[in-house]
Design a protein around this motif. Structure first.
Motif, PDB file in Angstrom:
ATOM      1  N   UNK A 248       0.829  -1.211   0.000  1.00 39.72           N
ATOM      2  CA  UNK A 248       0.000   0.000   0.000  1.00 39.72           C
ATOM      3  C   UNK A 248       0.856   1.250   0.000  1.00 39.72           C
ATOM      4  N   UNK A 249       1.977   1.209   0.721  1.00 40.57           N
ATOM      5  CA  UNK A 249       2.852   2.370   0.785  1.00 40.57           C
ATOM      6  C   UNK A 249       3.506   2.657  -0.561  1.00 40.57           C
ATOM      7  N   UNK A 250       3.987   1.607  -1.237  1.00 37.66           N
ATOM      8  CA  UNK A 250       4.630   1.803  -2.536  1.00 37.66           C
ATOM      9  C   UNK A 250       3.643   2.325  -3.572  1.00 37.66           C
ATOM     10  N   UNK A 251       2.351   1.972  -3.401  1.00 42.24           N
ATOM     11  CA  UNK A 251       1.320   2.402  -4.350  1.00 42.24           C
ATOM     12  C   UNK A 251       0.805   3.803  -4.037  1.00 42.24           C
ATOM     13  N   UNK A 252       1.154   4.337  -2.890  1.00 44.97           N
ATOM     14  CA  UNK A 252       0.591   5.608  -2.425  1.00 44.97           C
ATOM     15  C   UNK A 252       0.742   6.757  -3.423  1.00 44.97           C
ATOM     16  N   UNK A 253       1.894   6.942  -4.070  1.00 47.48           N
ATOM     17  CA  UNK A 253       1.984   8.037  -5.050  1.00 47.48           C
ATOM     18  C   UNK A 253       0.941   7.915  -6.160  1.00 47.48           C
ATOM     19  N   UNK A 254       0.700   6.692  -6.619  1.00 45.27           N
ATOM     20  CA  UNK A 254      -0.288   6.475  -7.681  1.00 45.27           C
ATOM     21  C   UNK A 254      -1.697   6.735  -7.156  1.00 45.27           C
ATOM     22  N   UNK A 255      -1.954   6.312  -5.918  1.00 43.82           N
ATOM     23  CA  UNK A 255      -3.282   6.498  -5.327  1.00 43.82           C
ATOM     24  C   UNK A 255      -3.622   7.975  -5.189  1.00 43.82           C
ATOM     25  N   UNK A 256      -2.683   8.775  -4.702  1.00 43.69           N
ATOM     26  CA  UNK A 256      -2.917  10.212  -4.544  1.00 43.69           C
ATOM     27  C   UNK A 256      -3.136  10.871  -5.900  1.00 43.69           C
ATOM     28  N   UNK A 257      -2.300  10.522  -6.873  1.00 40.34           N
ATOM     29  CA  UNK A 257      -2.439  11.094  -8.210  1.00 40.34           C
ATOM     30  C   UNK A 257      -3.809  10.788  -8.802  1.00 40.34           C
ATOM     31  N   UNK A 258      -4.266   9.553  -8.656  1.00 47.37           N
ATOM     32  CA  UNK A 258      -5.560   9.141  -9.201  1.00 47.37           C
ATOM     33  C   UNK A 258      -6.711   9.829  -8.474  1.00 47.37           C
ATOM     34  N   UNK A 259      -6.654   9.881  -7.152  1.00 48.13           N
ATOM     35  CA  UNK A 259      -7.729  10.504  -6.375  1.00 48.13           C
ATOM     36  C   UNK A 259      -7.922  11.972  -6.760  1.00 48.13           C
ATOM     37  N   UNK A 260      -6.816  12.679  -6.960  1.00 48.99           N
ATOM     38  CA  UNK A 260      -6.920  14.102  -7.282  1.00 48.99           C
ATOM     39  C   UNK A 260      -7.329  14.349  -8.727  1.00 48.99           C
ATOM     40  N   UNK A 261      -6.639  13.692  -9.656  1.00 46.99           N
ATOM     41  CA  UNK A 261      -6.790  14.050 -11.063  1.00 46.99           C
ATOM     42  C   UNK A 261      -7.811  13.211 -11.816  1.00 46.99           C
TER      43      UNK A 261
END
Length: 438
Positions: A276-289
């Motif tokens: 989950x931690x390694x995926x966090x940058x992708x998760x934040x990017x997807x949630x916002x954009x």
């Protein structure tokens, strides 16, 4: 023609292509050269291991700065203490609520299907469980004694606490605080740009990870625990594609089908990395954009979710507890099952978002209800595959909670959510597209 080609070569398609080709090539090499030392030393542990490890390391490299900077930015924009407290209360309550649902559903389904057979051989089983922290230790360790040490060790709970306190202080020192907040907003832009660059390499990293998995996973381990495997898998899929969409519709009124389509990239990343931690940058990017969540919400709820929201792990713990009890012929009472739900739900707060940590928490749950920890040896062979699936479930839950909370706080752009092309101006992700206020 170029538009069609761009669509075909979008990030999701590239990742799927890398995943499938990695599995196929890995299985081909495994079957053609089953005992080859060259394949093992130079392909599996050499080329594939190097590429896969570099990809994972590049994602993990961003986790600490991303969590700290994004949380400081988010907290700075929540200068009202009552709003910060309300947001934190909503987030934690939603995460614990979904974890309790996941655990209860897992236990009920496992009891109904009865995957464990008491006739299985258990004398030779052995598992050395690492010492899981007590609930008191988890609570005490939330507050860092040394923030720099917490960052160097990647202790997410401590980083989150320090970032929230730091951001809150920045928002209350007037003009000087505004200058500091502007600096952190600029740093956040830089980090998101790095995220975009790294994600373009994702298909190659996913290919290497899947090929290595296909070459090394012991397929013979499935025979003894195949029913356990499919029970856990079924509950995970049920939670991801039935429970979460239902909660999304119930609490936000948004279209679950649109959400599922937009979360695919995040799920694929989570499945590939099992972190989950390694995926966090992708998760934040997807949630916002892609989803339309304002940065101040996403930067608060998603790092917190990657740390305390472990519904997939909770499902594994629920089914595994019932399975191990059935294998050893031990009857659990209603109070035991309640204890499992309470213990595993609270333990999820201290579960780090890294591969395999669920087994450590499972040992704590088993000890709590008097079951032999050695039973973990039965399921450890298939846990790697299940770990990948439950990580995808975890990040799905993080994003559902983020969307629901953003909607309730009026920090959500529904037009972006309903736009199928939002955040997909170019293949992959577009770091220049922003939703809401930074």
């Amino acid at each position: 023609m170029s538009a069609i080609r761009t669509k075909k070569l979008g990030l999701t398609g590239k990742i799927l292509l890398g995943m499938m080709s990695g599995i196929i090539i890995g299985l081909i090499l495994r079957n053609l050269f089953p005992e080859s030392e060259f394949i093992k030393d130079y392909i599996t542990e050499g080329f594939l291991n190097v590429i896969g490890t570099i990809f994972i390391s590049s994602l993990k490299m961003l986790v600490v700065p991303l969590v700290f900077v994004s949380l400081v930015c988010g907290t700075c924009s929540l200068s009202d203490p009552s709003k910060l407290g309300r947001l934190g209360g909503k987030t934690i309550a939603f995460y614990l609520f979904t974890t309790a649902i996941a655990l209860s559903m897992a236990i009920l389904i496992a009891i109904a299907i009865h995957p464990g057979q008491a006739t299985m051989v258990t004398e030779s089983m052995h598992f050395d469980a690492k010492q899981a922290p007590s609930l008191a230790e988890v609570i005490i360790n939330i507050v860092p004694t040394n923030p720099m040490q917490a960052m160097s060790e990647g202790n997410m709970l401590q980083i989150i606490i320090f970032a929230v306190i730091f951001g809150f202080a920045v928002s209350h020192i007037g003009e000087r605080g505004k200058r500091v907040a502007a600096l952190f907003n600029d740093l956040n832009e830089v980090i998101m740009r790095v995220v975009t660059l790294i994600m373009q390499l994702a298909p190659y990293g996913v290919f290497a990870l899947m090929a290595k998995l296909a070459l090394t996973l012991g397929m013979e381990t499935f025979s003894s625990v195949v029913q356990y495997f499919f029970v856990v898998l079924s509950v995970l899929l049920l939670h991801a594609f039935i429970v979460y969409p239902t909660l999304l519709k119930l609490f936000s009124g948004l279209n679950p089908i649109t959400f599922i389509r937009k979360i695919r990239d995040v799920q694929l990343f989570a499945f590939s990395t099992a972190s989950s931690n390694a995926t966090l940058p992708v998760t934040i990017e997807t949630a916002e954009h892609r989803m339309g969540v304002d940065n101040k919400i996403a930067s608060f709820t998603l790092p917190l979710g990657a740390t305390i929201n472990m519904d997939g792990t909770a499902i594994m713990q629920g089914v595994a507890t019932v399975f191990i009890a059935q294998v050893f012929g031990i009857e659990l009472t209603i109070s035991d099952y309640v204890m499992v739900v309470v213990t595993a739900t609270l333990a999820s707060i201290g579960t780090a978002g890294v591969p395999g940590v669920g087994l450590i928490m499972l040992a704590m749950v088993l000890n709590q209800v008097g079951l032999p920890v050695e039973g973990i040896a039965l399921i450890i062979g298939v846990d790697r595959l299940l770990d990948m699936v439950r990580t995808a479930v975890n990040v799905t839950g993080d994003t559902v909670a983020t969307v629901v909370i953003a909607k309730s706080e009026n920090e959500f752009n529904e037009a972006v959510f309903n736009d199928t092309q939002a955040g997909k101006v170019a293949p992959g992700f577009n770091a220049q597209l922003h939703v809401g206020n930074k």
